[in-house]
Design a protein around this motif. Structure first.
Motif, mmCIF file in Angstrom:
data_model
loop_
_atom_site.group_PDB
_atom_site.id
_atom_site.type_symbol
_atom_site.label_atom_id
_atom_site.label_comp_id
_atom_site.label_asym_id
_atom_site.label_seq_id
_atom_site.Cartn_x
_atom_site.Cartn_y
_atom_site.Cartn_z
ATOM 1 N N HIS A 108 14.969 32.322 -9.435
ATOM 2 C CA HIS A 108 14.650 30.749 -10.861
ATOM 3 C C HIS A 108 15.201 29.619 -9.914
ATOM 4 O O HIS A 108 15.739 29.334 -9.110
ATOM 5 C CB HIS A 108 15.870 30.829 -12.148
ATOM 6 C CG HIS A 108 15.550 29.381 -12.930
ATOM 7 N ND1 HIS A 108 15.428 29.105 -13.855
ATOM 8 C CD2 HIS A 108 16.502 28.274 -12.402
ATOM 9 C CE1 HIS A 108 15.175 28.361 -14.330
ATOM 10 N NE2 HIS A 108 15.902 27.730 -13.449
ATOM 11 N N VAL A 109 14.158 29.299 -9.881
ATOM 12 C CA VAL A 109 14.068 27.234 -8.620
ATOM 13 C C VAL A 109 13.027 26.531 -10.124
ATOM 14 O O VAL A 109 11.728 26.823 -10.183
ATOM 15 C CB VAL A 109 13.388 27.635 -7.848
ATOM 16 C CG1 VAL A 109 14.690 28.262 -6.958
ATOM 17 C CG2 VAL A 109 11.318 28.053 -7.325
ATOM 18 N N ALA A 110 13.506 25.920 -9.918
ATOM 19 C CA ALA A 110 13.116 24.464 -11.102
ATOM 20 C C ALA A 110 12.062 23.437 -10.592
ATOM 21 O O ALA A 110 10.748 23.776 -11.406
ATOM 22 C CB ALA A 110 14.670 23.079 -11.379
ATOM 23 N N GLN A 111 11.151 23.517 -9.028
ATOM 24 C CA GLN A 111 10.315 23.026 -8.854
ATOM 25 C C GLN A 111 9.918 23.746 -7.536
ATOM 26 O O GLN A 111 10.875 24.320 -6.799
ATOM 27 C CB GLN A 111 10.790 21.713 -9.065
ATOM 28 C CG GLN A 111 10.958 21.262 -10.360
ATOM 29 C CD GLN A 111 10.957 18.894 -9.750
ATOM 30 O OE1 GLN A 111 10.737 18.181 -8.621
ATOM 31 N NE2 GLN A 111 12.150 18.888 -10.635
ATOM 32 N N ILE A 112 8.808 23.252 -7.011
ATOM 33 C CA ILE A 112 7.920 23.840 -5.920
ATOM 34 C C ILE A 112 9.160 23.188 -4.606
ATOM 35 O O ILE A 112 9.026 23.906 -3.583
ATOM 36 C CB ILE A 112 6.674 23.870 -5.662
ATOM 37 C CG1 ILE A 112 6.121 23.896 -4.427
ATOM 38 C CG2 ILE A 112 6.601 21.833 -5.497
ATOM 39 C CD1 ILE A 112 5.544 25.683 -4.686
ATOM 40 N N TRP A 113 9.663 22.851 -4.441
ATOM 41 C CA TRP A 113 10.566 21.651 -4.099
ATOM 42 C C TRP A 113 11.641 22.572 -2.831
ATOM 43 O O TRP A 113 12.063 22.417 -2.220
ATOM 44 C CB TRP A 113 10.913 20.163 -4.132
ATOM 45 C CG TRP A 113 9.349 19.569 -4.963
ATOM 46 C CD1 TRP A 113 9.278 19.091 -5.735
ATOM 47 C CD2 TRP A 113 8.478 19.482 -3.715
ATOM 48 N NE1 TRP A 113 8.222 18.743 -5.388
ATOM 49 C CE2 TRP A 113 7.663 18.724 -4.732
ATOM 50 C CE3 TRP A 113 7.650 19.641 -2.504
ATOM 51 C CZ2 TRP A 113 6.254 17.950 -4.875
ATOM 52 C CZ3 TRP A 113 6.359 18.832 -2.478
ATOM 53 C CH2 TRP A 113 5.806 18.663 -3.342
ATOM 54 N N ASP A 114 12.330 23.219 -4.169
ATOM 55 C CA ASP A 114 13.324 24.057 -4.466
ATOM 56 C C ASP A 114 13.066 25.496 -3.623
ATOM 57 O O ASP A 114 14.476 26.327 -3.726
ATOM 58 C CB ASP A 114 13.800 24.032 -5.636
ATOM 59 C CG ASP A 114 14.369 23.029 -6.396
ATOM 60 O OD1 ASP A 114 14.718 21.937 -5.259
ATOM 61 O OD2 ASP A 114 13.972 22.973 -7.895
ATOM 62 N N ALA A 115 11.430 25.811 -3.812
ATOM 63 C CA ALA A 115 11.567 27.423 -3.204
ATOM 64 C C ALA A 115 11.271 27.618 -2.012
ATOM 65 O O ALA A 115 11.383 26.516 -1.023
ATOM 66 C CB ALA A 115 10.106 27.043 -3.386
ATOM 67 N N THR A 116 12.291 28.110 -1.322
ATOM 68 C CA THR A 116 12.379 28.745 0.447
ATOM 69 C C THR A 116 10.790 28.999 1.109
ATOM 70 O O THR A 116 9.728 28.445 0.311
ATOM 71 C CB THR A 116 12.522 30.220 -0.272
ATOM 72 O OG1 THR A 116 11.806 31.012 -0.135
ATOM 73 C CG2 THR A 116 13.945 29.972 -0.574
ATOM 74 N N ALA A 117 10.687 28.770 2.228
ATOM 75 C CA ALA A 117 9.473 28.810 2.850
ATOM 76 C C ALA A 117 8.957 30.259 2.896
ATOM 77 O O ALA A 117 7.260 30.545 2.484
ATOM 78 C CB ALA A 117 9.418 29.017 4.116
ATOM 79 N N SER A 118 9.536 31.273 2.485
ATOM 80 C CA SER A 118 9.185 33.024 1.835
ATOM 81 C C SER A 118 8.950 32.464 1.149
ATOM 82 O O SER A 118 7.413 33.254 0.641
ATOM 83 C CB SER A 118 10.089 33.571 2.400
ATOM 84 O OG SER A 118 10.829 33.757 3.640
ATOM 85 N N GLU A 119 9.173 32.400 -0.559
ATOM 86 C CA GLU A 119 8.661 31.721 -1.324
ATOM 87 C C GLU A 119 7.397 31.508 -1.585
ATOM 88 O O GLU A 119 6.494 31.911 -2.079
ATOM 89 C CB GLU A 119 9.527 31.135 -2.649
ATOM 90 C CG GLU A 119 10.548 32.184 -2.584
ATOM 91 C CD GLU A 119 11.876 31.656 -3.488
ATOM 92 O OE1 GLU A 119 11.834 32.599 -4.152
ATOM 93 O OE2 GLU A 119 12.111 30.679 -3.369
ATOM 94 N N LYS A 120 7.277 30.093 -1.217
ATOM 95 C CA LYS A 120 6.426 29.791 -0.716
ATOM 96 C C LYS A 120 4.659 29.977 -0.443
ATOM 97 O O LYS A 120 3.411 30.034 -0.960
ATOM 98 C CB LYS A 120 6.697 28.352 0.146
ATOM 99 C CG LYS A 120 7.348 27.307 -0.949
ATOM 100 C CD LYS A 120 7.404 26.261 -0.386
ATOM 101 C CE LYS A 120 8.267 24.527 -0.290
ATOM 102 N NZ LYS A 120 8.774 23.856 0.000
ATOM 103 N N LYS A 121 5.352 30.942 0.660
ATOM 104 C CA LYS A 121 4.342 31.819 1.290
ATOM 105 C C LYS A 121 3.836 32.807 0.550
ATOM 106 O O LYS A 121 2.220 32.912 0.170
ATOM 107 C CB LYS A 121 4.570 32.687 2.935
ATOM 108 C CG LYS A 121 3.508 33.253 4.083
ATOM 109 C CD LYS A 121 4.194 33.789 4.422
ATOM 110 C CE LYS A 121 3.274 34.818 5.614
ATOM 111 N NZ LYS A 121 3.846 35.515 6.569
ATOM 112 N N GLU A 122 4.317 33.887 -0.678
ATOM 113 C CA GLU A 122 3.800 34.127 -1.581
ATOM 114 C C GLU A 122 2.971 33.797 -2.129
ATOM 115 O O GLU A 122 2.632 34.480 -3.059
ATOM 116 C CB GLU A 122 5.961 35.020 -1.640
ATOM 117 C CG GLU A 122 4.861 36.722 -2.621
ATOM 118 C CD GLU A 122 5.560 37.356 -3.085
ATOM 119 O OE1 GLU A 122 5.869 37.835 -3.912
ATOM 120 O OE2 GLU A 122 6.455 38.219 -1.854
ATOM 121 N N LEU A 123 3.895 32.920 -2.840
ATOM 122 C CA LEU A 123 3.303 31.849 -4.468
ATOM 123 C C LEU A 123 1.520 31.929 -3.357
ATOM 124 O O LEU A 123 0.468 32.054 -4.493
ATOM 125 C CB LEU A 123 3.911 30.930 -4.832
ATOM 126 C CG LEU A 123 5.457 30.744 -5.374
ATOM 127 C CD1 LEU A 123 5.872 29.447 -5.187
ATOM 128 C CD2 LEU A 123 5.132 31.420 -6.483
#
Length: 130
Positions: A45-60
């Motif tokens: 659970h992260v509220a916004q894209i800015w709160d996601a980790t680099a790994s989460e952003k990559k997988e998104l």
């Protein structure tokens, strides 16, 4: 992993997932703008894209590409909207980071007014290209 018991996306079960990765999942939007409308979200659970980790952003990003291939095969859309609304002022209504992957089809009526800018600027008919 972070979990919010009040978050509708945190309540999703593996049976809801169309695609599942280590850090992210994709599932059908319960209020689709068009046939095949998917949401891609971090499992944590992260509220916004800015709160996601680099790994989460990559997988998104990778999951968006994988989801497009699935939708191309299953629904054969003519185009896509890819949208992330970040914050209430930007139209975010569920405060769990998510990407809208919305297939678009020529000559199809769009359901309701969504939070995707320009979605109603799509021409009614396919333009002629020279």
């Amino acid at each position: 992993m972070d979990f919010d018991p009040n978050c509708v996306f945190c309540q999703k079960q593996s049976s809801d997932f169309v695609i599942e990765g280590d850090l992210c999942v994709a599932f059908w939007d319960i209020h689709p703008v068009s046939k095949g409308h998917l949401l891609i979200v971090p499992k944590r659970h992260v509220a916004q894209i800015w709160d996601a980790t680099a790994s989460e952003k990559k997988e998104l990003g990778q999951m968006a590409e994988d989801a497009k291939k699935l939708l191309d095969k299953q629904f054969k859309p003519d185009g896509y909207n890819v949208s992330i609304n970040s914050g209430a002022a930007a139209g975010q209504s569920v405060f769990h980071c998510h990407i809208h992957l919305i297939p678009r089809y020529w000559n199809k009526v769009t359901k309701g007014v969504g939070a995707v800018p320009g979605q109603f600027l799509v021409p009614k008919q396919r333009p002629e290209f020279k």
